[in-house]
Enzyme design. Sequence first.
Site, short mmCIF file in Angstrom:
data_model
loop_
_atom_site.label_atom_id
_atom_site.label_comp_id
_atom_site.label_asym_id
_atom_site.label_seq_id
_atom_site.Cartn_x
_atom_site.Cartn_y
_atom_site.Cartn_z
CE LYS A 53 -2.35 28.82 -4.74
NZ LYS A 53 -3.51 29.41 -5.45
CG ASP A 111 -3.17 37.05 -10.72
OD1 ASP A 111 -3.18 35.81 -10.89
OD2 ASP A 111 -3.79 37.61 -9.81
CD GLU A 138 0.20 38.20 -8.29
OE1 GLU A 138 0.83 37.36 -7.60
OE2 GLU A 138 -0.96 38.55 -8.02
NE ARG A 192 -3.31 0.52 -0.53
CZ ARG A 192 -3.42 0.74 -1.85
NH1 ARG A 192 -3.10 1.91 -2.37
NH2 ARG A 192 -3.84 -0.20 -2.64
CE LYS A 207 2.69 35.06 -4.79
NZ LYS A 207 2.03 33.92 -4.11
#
Lengths: 289, 289, 289, 289, 289, 289
Positions: B143, B226, B205, B108, B175
Amino acid sequence: MSSDLSALAQPPRLMIDEAVKAALLEDWGRAGDITSQATIPSDARARAVVASRKAGRLSGLGFIESASRLTDPAIRVDPLAHDGNVLKPGTAVVRLSGPARSILACERVGLNFACHLSGIATATATFVERVAHTKASIVCTRKTTPGLRAFEKYAVRCGGGANHRFGLDDAVLIKDNHIAVAGGVIPAIERAKAHVGHMVKIEVEVDTLEQLREAMTAAPDAVLLDNMSPESLKAAVDIVACQALTEASGGIELDTVTAIAEAGVDLISTGWITHSAPILGLGLDIEIE
Amino acid sequence: MSSDLSALAQPPRLMIDEAVKAALLEDWGRAGDITSQATIPSDARARAVVASRKAGRLSGLGFIESASRLTDPAIRVDPLAHDGNVLKPGTAVVRLSGPARSILACERVGLNFACHLSGIATATATFVERVAHTKASIVCTRKTTPGLRAFEKYAVRCGGGANHRFGLDDAVLIKDNHIAVAGGVIPAIERAKAHVGHMVKIEVEVDTLEQLREAMTAAPDAVLLDNMSPESLKAAVDIVACQALTEASGGIELDTVTAIAEAGVDLISTGWITHSAPILGLGLDIEIE
Amino acid sequence: MSSDLSALAQPPRLMIDEAVKAALLEDWGRAGDITSQATIPSDARARAVVASRKAGRLSGLGFIESASRLTDPAIRVDPLAHDGNVLKPGTAVVRLSGPARSILACERVGLNFACHLSGIATATATFVERVAHTKASIVCTRKTTPGLRAFEKYAVRCGGGANHRFGLDDAVLIKDNHIAVAGGVIPAIERAKAHVGHMVKIEVEVDTLEQLREAMTAAPDAVLLDNMSPESLKAAVDIVACQALTEASGGIELDTVTAIAEAGVDLISTGWITHSAPILGLGLDIEIE
Amino acid sequence: MSSDLSALAQPPRLMIDEAVKAALLEDWGRAGDITSQATIPSDARARAVVASRKAGRLSGLGFIESASRLTDPAIRVDPLAHDGNVLKPGTAVVRLSGPARSILACERVGLNFACHLSGIATATATFVERVAHTKASIVCTRKTTPGLRAFEKYAVRCGGGANHRFGLDDAVLIKDNHIAVAGGVIPAIERAKAHVGHMVKIEVEVDTLEQLREAMTAAPDAVLLDNMSPESLKAAVDIVACQALTEASGGIELDTVTAIAEAGVDLISTGWITHSAPILGLGLDIEIE
Amino acid sequence: MSSDLSALAQPPRLMIDEAVKAALLEDWGRAGDITSQATIPSDARARAVVASRKAGRLSGLGFIESASRLTDPAIRVDPLAHDGNVLKPGTAVVRLSGPARSILACERVGLNFACHLSGIATATATFVERVAHTKASIVCTRKTTPGLRAFEKYAVRCGGGANHRFGLDDAVLIKDNHIAVAGGVIPAIERAKAHVGHMVKIEVEVDTLEQLREAMTAAPDAVLLDNMSPESLKAAVDIVACQALTEASGGIELDTVTAIAEAGVDLISTGWITHSAPILGLGLDIEIE
Amino acid sequence: MSSDLSALAQPPRLMIDEAVKAALLEDWGRAGDITSQATIPSDARARAVVASRKAGRLSGLGFIESASRLTDPAIRVDPLAHDGNVLKPGTAVVRLSGPARSILACERVGLNFACHLSGIATATATFVERVAHTKASIVCTRKTTPGLRAFEKYAVRCGGGANHRFGLDDAVLIKDNHIAVAGGVIPAIERAKAHVGHMVKIEVEVDTLEQLREAMTAAPDAVLLDNMSPESLKAAVDIVACQALTEASGGIELDTVTAIAEAGVDLISTGWITHSAPILGLGLDIEIE
């Protein structure tokens, strides 16, 4: 009333802290947040709110708290919601205030945990809703993300689901291979009864009704009915006749889960909610003071 | 020919082993695989093949090897495929043979890694295909799943994607908040140039074409555009005029990625491929000897 | 025949190695075995045999193997016995040969584990013998030495005993305090049933026969009969009437265990075998070549 | 007056915390205290007192404090006694108050440490009493429980005993095998003197008075007189004539220790007090508020 | 004004604490500060001041704070200076007050870090001064003390230097061997550009002006000019013509660094400041209350 | 002949491996050696020789072996020298052959250890030579690099020096502050004798001959003569009259060490050899096959 009982009991703080510490070091690498260090003065302060971008179910708020505290005890954390809460787009879940650099340094780690766990809670809740009119519980499996099992199991509970065994050691699940080696389902169950502790439950996986009938003569605690149609499941439930818990498993999807639940099984297990649920988007909006 | 160069260079064996060791202990708890201990004699031997259940892209074979070796050096591992390979339903990827209990004890954990990483590689490959006729690369973000970043970044490469920065410390990404505190995009970039090492790239950004024009006067290495429409992106690419790398970001989906790529950007970043890709199902079929 | 099944399944090698590694570093401190370094040439070789000094039951042979291998892969380890074996004074259990300094450097650590675990196995076997003519099993508790629980539980199995739960998370044991807060034994059991997973067994502690009758109406998996006389235990066994497992607990001693077992209980738990058993003396006799 | 000096100096808090953290995670497994989570509301509060069940000597109070703090900083800990104190049956040693779930979650871990260490202190004190009228100190050995050496050495001090070396690296102890390889007791001592640092003491084990006389010519710091009768020990003490410390060792028991001490040796070492002492029973009585 | 920006941003507190914890345990061994335990009562209090013994540059004050806090939260720490400050002989940098034993127990560890890092800062500052009239930055290398890289890189910044890459993963540095295998400097650079992420800079090492001219056609971000004379460096700077950063490296010493800087290079790298700088002596003067 | 005894006994392999593992992960960060991955095919093989760039004394060869093995067991390591050997410029110390990428990936880590430790051995040897005609030993202090103490102490031995205590726990060193609190040098020594184990030596620091005379009445094992002139040291040696070891300490330099040794002291301690010795340059010359 029972909402503060077991289902939503968070994993021990020590376990959360250890996982968060590792994740912070993973994100910081060797030099930390060089962007904020270069552009934001060390004495700048900020306030921030974490809010949901979509509808869903919250899980993992404690990780945001932990990430903040471990990064800088000077960050103040004010929770605005509880794990298990239903979220609408825009629902605020926690407010942070303190040193701006510190808040930015732990933002992504806290969110990565909370988005992941809330995604699992949300996926679980979707399944749970589809079977709400039946007695079936939605349960998770051992198909979890390495390193995060206890947390993902908790997220399943936040979504209204229940937990299957946590690992290879806390319950017996006899599968094909075990049966083959043991020389049949009955000797396999008997060996398990003879060799494991008295506080350990025994479940056996069966593929056919015939195998089920045989298995039931050895009185397992639960039977896993693998990849059966709703009709077969109904027949299986009749055969078991409440002498064991019945668990449907194998390729369960949102489209099929209701029919399966209506077959009368006690449990429906799905790996999907832990290994394939998309995240629930949570975002941090910062306001530099 | 370059297939054995950077893109598919596996993370160091030491890093894989550490992660696998933790995952094995997580699955084994305090007593290990009590089902196999109870039903399978210690001297039983088995052979097994891991095969894909669906079509996709392989990543993480080394984790199956590591789980086998760390569980029991007596397990023999014969790879039948390479990370990065295209898999059809049924494609075998590795053969294992050795003590039956040991193979079952690590099954597993090895699969949990390989299914997760192959899921990311597969998702990445799907995006990559949609932009194959353009110059755009698909890149991942921060992320990622806590604890697995380096491995997920590797899975993205296995799927034909490329990697953005690995953490807060290896590149600058300026940012909104940084710009706000620094008093504008130009001072923010200048501060970054003044304060970070010469081997560190700087990306900024921007939300609007106007902000982009301003930013370009400070000569960043890359600009993150963005949430812009394909039309705005085209205009942005013109403004940048090859003086910086252009990256489109924000809510990229399979439906929209082609149009965005055709706008001429160099890079398209998406968190989805790491935080929300479903697993690629791989299964282990065992044959007790 | 079942001797190679669950009871004697050793904890995973990875877990043993981690514990042994820590113990070696604890014994070596910062400079290692300075006595041997000062007095024994680096190329001296030795053979050694580990033998029991007294009669008893063996457990922990794998720790001697692990200590040898982790100290120096050049040490050859030839086991002469198996865990669970009955030992007489003088029975040899393992032969080591290799670099003399290495054998001396790991001697004490290997012995400390094996003597401690064999002591527990021996103590357990003594209890087991006293109840051999009854159906009662001797089971251990959570009163174990910090850091060694999984190993001590294994030692209990080597002595012919069985294991109670391994920790707070793998089974429910409802005690006085839980009953007091829940407002009675019935609501306590019902809350547990409502909140824990389906693979988790529930045991409840009762002090009186009246409390036992009440508890049985809520159908627990097992009842812990605390500090009852053999007469009360007999009555309790009648009340339970095979609808749950019966466990006698509280101040069990060698003198009293037979009468308690003869009362017909399924299990007799004792913390003594793990927290207070004296070691079984094993010694290493070395022969420098 | 000297009671606050070395003998009762607790191991560093950092060391205690690391050991307690590991023990908590061992007891909690992956889900924590599921019984309390299921039956006790998260906001329930409790007070508890830990008291001795028997007469003995206290050691390890700091571990209860550490377990409480690491589990939940909201637990208030009020010590009622000090390590080293003589306890009667019923003597209270610490009062805890705070969240009921948290107190129950750390109860067993704190007690497991304190009972084990108090057992060692109590056993040591029993030996110490028997030799109180002589100049002999009772000292411990390296036969300790893996992972707990520093704490067990501390417990010996709490019982009035003294510590022998802590590991292989902080002092030289020349035994049979070293002497055999070195070609005699004199060259063995000389090699040790030549090769170890000036702050390291050298002790040599001898079996006969003849060997002792030979050894003394090489001026060791201490001599270990192995398995000698009280008469031989007296003779040995005369031979040594205060030119080295004298240590009696080998099969020391409560029945024999007084006669051995009266032979005039400086030290009597026994592994029994660390490897075989039964615990001192301490129990926690909780009162839910 | 920029003094609170990037250059002096301390490594994350979590990283400092982990390193300090390991160092404290290294110094305490198994029994802690036995001298203070034996001679200083547990309730004695002390005040202490850490001051520089020589002129230099401060770095590592946070390690003294961390060592104090981790040893005993009751120690009060009052900083009297900031990292990066110029120190004269006798300049006090921090005042400690609290339990005397605790202050003595952490003294050496805090000082070992601070003296080592201040030594690096001081050495760096000496180089920086010699090139202050030029545009050259002094940068460090990967020739750092194992385990301390992030901290030593920070110390370099405290001394006015800048950081080269932190490891093998955050920037590309193509050397002789890579060029040899790749079949020339141009294919080596092209391979790197093709295979690494867009946020990763590429530097190439060249030995001759001819090789430099060739390399520049592949447009690297930076060129490392190895072991060139000031004259060659001047020529190299002309060749590069601001199309890449220029770094001089190889046997840089205090005597030669000015001439090298005056050749017009952007960066001068030296391993000496991290691997061979002598410590800056800081001492703790204690006053027992 | 004694060269294979204590002085050159390497720290346990397990300790070396742990330190090397941490250093490899420090250098590799999250992606490993991206330069080699990008430019060198995975199947390229290489041979390399590590050689000294300067004259000196070797220490730390085992770290190169460990780094190679832990990076890739396929690297073959052939030692060409032994720790403690005198090196000339160009002396080869080890040959490596195997996968080119692997050799390059571990090169810097192995060298960082070996250069640092050889630097310490070389510095020590320089001091040792200056006092070779006297009976004085050169000994190191606790002023070591955090995390590397055991290894640096070993390097001192490789250079012909000897080791003082390894930490706060393995020997007593009474300094000013202890004396002040204890109320004089005599009560300080007496307290130490009363409170520490019989295998622990006691040294006391004195500043004046008067203090020395007083201290000697309490019979310490050694006296540290702090910052005394050669004349005072001679007087001190006379006072001590072989009743204790004499150690000169404080500001010892190459220029002064001979005069100090000729004063007749047993030991001369210096922190410089561990905290400020420059590295000995070792380099790896690779030959791609």
